[in-house]
Write a protein that holds these residues in place. Structure first.
Motif, PDB file in Angstrom:
ATOM      1  N   GLY A 148       2.037   2.016 -16.652  1.00  0.00           N
ATOM      2  CA  GLY A 148       1.185   3.185 -16.470  1.00  0.00           C
ATOM      3  C   GLY A 148      -0.260   2.845 -16.148  1.00  0.00           C
ATOM      4  O   GLY A 148      -1.091   3.735 -16.002  1.00  0.00           O
ATOM      5  N   GLY A 149      -0.566   1.555 -16.044  1.00  0.00           N
ATOM      6  CA  GLY A 149      -1.937   1.130 -15.709  1.00  0.00           C
ATOM      7  C   GLY A 149      -2.270   1.445 -14.256  1.00  0.00           C
ATOM      8  O   GLY A 149      -1.414   1.869 -13.471  1.00  0.00           O
ATOM      9  N   ASN A 150      -3.532   1.224 -13.909  1.00  0.00           N
ATOM     10  CA  ASN A 150      -3.988   1.479 -12.547  1.00  0.00           C
ATOM     11  C   ASN A 150      -3.547   0.363 -11.609  1.00  0.00           C
ATOM     12  O   ASN A 150      -3.543  -0.812 -11.984  1.00  0.00           O
ATOM     13  N   LEU A 151      -3.187   0.758 -10.383  1.00  0.00           N
ATOM     14  CA  LEU A 151      -2.919  -0.220  -9.332  1.00  0.00           C
ATOM     15  C   LEU A 151      -4.223  -0.395  -8.561  1.00  0.00           C
ATOM     16  O   LEU A 151      -4.798   0.570  -8.079  1.00  0.00           O
ATOM     17  N   GLU A 152      -4.680  -1.647  -8.465  1.00  0.00           N
ATOM     18  CA  GLU A 152      -5.957  -1.961  -7.829  1.00  0.00           C
ATOM     19  C   GLU A 152      -5.729  -2.790  -6.578  1.00  0.00           C
ATOM     20  O   GLU A 152      -4.786  -3.590  -6.505  1.00  0.00           O
ATOM     21  N   TYR A 153      -6.635  -2.619  -5.614  1.00  0.00           N
ATOM     22  CA  TYR A 153      -6.562  -3.366  -4.360  1.00  0.00           C
ATOM     23  C   TYR A 153      -6.566  -4.861  -4.657  1.00  0.00           C
ATOM     24  O   TYR A 153      -7.323  -5.337  -5.503  1.00  0.00           O
ATOM     25  N   LEU A 154      -5.711  -5.585  -3.970  1.00  0.00           N
ATOM     26  CA  LEU A 154      -5.612  -7.033  -4.147  1.00  0.00           C
ATOM     27  C   LEU A 154      -6.130  -7.721  -2.898  1.00  0.00           C
ATOM     28  O   LEU A 154      -5.537  -7.608  -1.819  1.00  0.00           O
ATOM     29  N   ASP A 155      -7.221  -8.429  -3.039  1.00  0.00           N
ATOM     30  CA  ASP A 155      -7.794  -9.184  -1.924  1.00  0.00           C
ATOM     31  C   ASP A 155      -7.071 -10.535  -1.852  1.00  0.00           C
ATOM     32  O   ASP A 155      -7.172 -11.346  -2.768  1.00  0.00           O
ATOM     33  N   VAL A 156      -6.336 -10.745  -0.780  1.00  0.00           N
ATOM     34  CA  VAL A 156      -5.539 -11.968  -0.647  1.00  0.00           C
ATOM     35  C   VAL A 156      -6.209 -13.012   0.244  1.00  0.00           C
ATOM     36  O   VAL A 156      -5.597 -14.025   0.584  1.00  0.00           O
ATOM     37  N   THR A 157      -7.476 -12.790   0.588  1.00  0.00           N
ATOM     38  CA  THR A 157      -8.194 -13.706   1.477  1.00  0.00           C
ATOM     39  C   THR A 157      -8.175 -15.141   0.963  1.00  0.00           C
ATOM     40  O   THR A 157      -7.857 -16.071   1.707  1.00  0.00           O
ATOM     41  N   ASN A 158      -8.504 -15.331  -0.314  1.00  0.00           N
ATOM     42  CA  ASN A 158      -8.525 -16.686  -0.885  1.00  0.00           C
ATOM     43  C   ASN A 158      -7.129 -17.295  -0.943  1.00  0.00           C
ATOM     44  O   ASN A 158      -6.954 -18.490  -0.689  1.00  0.00           O
TER      45      ASN A 158
ATOM     46  N   TYR B 207       0.818  -1.208   0.000  1.00  0.00           N
ATOM     47  CA  TYR B 207       0.000   0.000   0.000  1.00  0.00           C
ATOM     48  C   TYR B 207       0.855   1.263   0.000  1.00  0.00           C
ATOM     49  O   TYR B 207       0.605   2.193  -0.780  1.00  0.00           O
ATOM     50  N   GLU B 208       1.872   1.298   0.859  1.00  0.00           N
ATOM     51  CA  GLU B 208       2.727   2.487   0.962  1.00  0.00           C
ATOM     52  C   GLU B 208       3.373   2.836  -0.386  1.00  0.00           C
ATOM     53  O   GLU B 208       3.412   3.998  -0.781  1.00  0.00           O
ATOM     54  N   GLU B 209       3.862   1.812  -1.063  1.00  0.00           N
ATOM     55  CA  GLU B 209       4.497   2.040  -2.363  1.00  0.00           C
ATOM     56  C   GLU B 209       3.463   2.462  -3.408  1.00  0.00           C
ATOM     57  O   GLU B 209       3.722   3.324  -4.251  1.00  0.00           O
ATOM     58  N   ALA B 210       2.279   1.858  -3.350  1.00  0.00           N
ATOM     59  CA  ALA B 210       1.204   2.233  -4.278  1.00  0.00           C
ATOM     60  C   ALA B 210       0.857   3.709  -4.117  1.00  0.00           C
ATOM     61  O   ALA B 210       0.637   4.417  -5.113  1.00  0.00           O
ATOM     62  N   MET B 211       0.831   4.184  -2.865  1.00  0.00           N
ATOM     63  CA  MET B 211       0.551   5.601  -2.619  1.00  0.00           C
ATOM     64  C   MET B 211       1.631   6.478  -3.254  1.00  0.00           C
ATOM     65  O   MET B 211       1.322   7.471  -3.905  1.00  0.00           O
ATOM     66  N   GLU B 212       2.888   6.099  -3.041  1.00  0.00           N
ATOM     67  CA  GLU B 212       3.999   6.866  -3.607  1.00  0.00           C
ATOM     68  C   GLU B 212       3.935   6.914  -5.132  1.00  0.00           C
ATOM     69  O   GLU B 212       4.355   7.882  -5.760  1.00  0.00           O
ATOM     70  N   LEU B 213       3.393   5.878  -5.715  1.00  0.00           N
ATOM     71  CA  LEU B 213       3.287   5.785  -7.176  1.00  0.00           C
ATOM     72  C   LEU B 213       1.983   6.395  -7.704  1.00  0.00           C
ATOM     73  O   LEU B 213       1.684   6.270  -8.894  1.00  0.00           O
TER      74      LEU B 213
END
Length: 170
Positions: free
Chosen positions: A141-151, A127-133
């Motif tokens: 250059g695409g979007n960074l999307e939340y990754l649900d790692v529950t499964n 998350y921290e790196e995604a914010m910096e980017l």
């Protein structure tokens, strides 16, 4: 599948992964006495360097041991190898515990961190790196999307349970 057959199957998978097909051939040879690497090479019809590589891999696992003896005629040191079938359960237990520790570390890491992934699959970042980017992939250059790692965590925890069951059998 019987317990002993399952253990043998797992040991064979381990040997093939670490010592390759030659390691499996040597394991299946089931020599009754010590043999030199040269004798094994001749018996199996496999290049001596391949036999040596596999024997040292089996040694590193703890499934083979050797003693050295100087040939009195040539002065060369010969290695006499013995395959240690009696150690297969201990080796398997050690390797399973090693894998289990790594999986537990993975669960801990994934549980304690929030990740984002590029919509094109280029990168996975915390998350921290995604914010910096600015939630933009540094590669495409695409979007960074939340990754649900529950499964993914559930699958790893299921693997840990399977390993625990196998360890209980040993």
């Amino acid at each position: 599948m019987k317990k002993d057959e399952r253990i043998e199957e797992l040991v064979r998978e381990l040997i093939e992964r670490v010592a390759g097909s030659v390691g499996l051939i040597i394991w299946d040879m089931k020599p009754k006495e010590e043999l030199t690497d040269e004798e094994m090479s001749i018996i199996l019809g496999i290049e001596i360097n391949e036999v040596r590589r596999a024997l040292f891999a089996l040694y590193e696992l703890g499934l083979a041991e050797y003693r050295r003896k100087r040939d009195e005629d040539t002065g060369w040191i010969e290695y006499y190898w013995k395959i240690r079938y009696d150690r297969q359960k201990d080796v398997l237990r050690r390797e399973l515990e090693k894998v289990k520790r790594k999986l537990e570390e993975k669960v801990k890491y994934e549980s304690e961190n929030i990740h984002y992934i590029c919509e094109n699959g280029c990168v996975k970042v915390r998350y921290e790196e995604a914010m910096e980017l600015n939630f933009t992939c540094p590669r495409c250059g695409g979007n960074l999307e939340y990754l649900d790692v529950t499964n993914a965590i559930k699958k790893v925890e299921d693997e840990i349970k399977k390993i625990d069951e196998l360890l209980a059998e040993l």
